[in-house]
Write an enzyme that holds these catalytic residues in place. Sequence first.
Site, PDB file in Angstrom:
ATOM      1  N   CYS A 197      24.645  36.265   6.136  1.00 29.73           N
ATOM      2  CA  CYS A 197      26.001  36.580   5.727  1.00 29.73           C
ATOM      3  C   CYS A 197      26.052  36.438   4.205  1.00 29.73           C
ATOM      4  CB  CYS A 197      27.002  35.635   6.388  1.00 29.73           C
ATOM      5  SG  CYS A 197      28.713  36.088   6.054  1.00 29.73           S
ATOM      6  N   LEU A 198      26.060  37.565   3.532  1.00 37.52           N
ATOM      7  CA  LEU A 198      26.034  37.607   2.081  1.00 37.52           C
ATOM      8  C   LEU A 198      27.075  38.619   1.619  1.00 37.52           C
ATOM      9  CD1 LEU A 198      24.221  36.181  -0.037  1.00 37.52           C
ATOM     10  CD2 LEU A 198      22.784  38.201  -0.003  1.00 37.52           C
TER      11      LEU A 198
END
Length: 178
Positions: free
Chosen positions: A94-95
């Site tokens: 999750c970026l």
Amino acid sequence: MAKEEPIMDGPKRMQNELKLMMEYKDLSQLKFVEAEKDNIYKWTALLMPKDPPYDKGAFNLEIDFPKDYPFMPPVLHLNTKIYHPNVNERGQLCLPILELEHWKPTTRIDNVLQCFVATINDPQPENAYIEEIAGQFVNDYQKFFKTAESWVARYSAHRPSDQELAAIARRKKRAAMK
């Protein structure tokens, strides 16, 4: 014909970015960044984090570029199991920089990888994929740390020594010259 231009520009840009990545010194925690043979759209690397609890392991990273890169973001995937609030069970990270609403075609892969390495070394519970791990990171850091450390010992890839890294680099250089 104009619609084909982004696809035509993608590989040239990717070749340039890959060349830069091979020379880039600021990403010393990523080793052997390279494209798959005959597929510029799939890169691999070995992540060797510097900060505990991940500093004793190595993690195999895949970077998949869409055909319309740089207009769409790449997908990063850890093929090595890791206990981390920002990485789901499939190895996806999750970026925010990779989310469609935040992606900019001017973003280079070295910027993405800098964010990736920083997030692995310093988890961001506010952008968690796994809320339970994020809660543990925030509320019981010692338990989080011990669990993460045990996962590194159990699941991480072999972390090459400096001598092994140098030998691998020499072999790759010789193979590229053939």
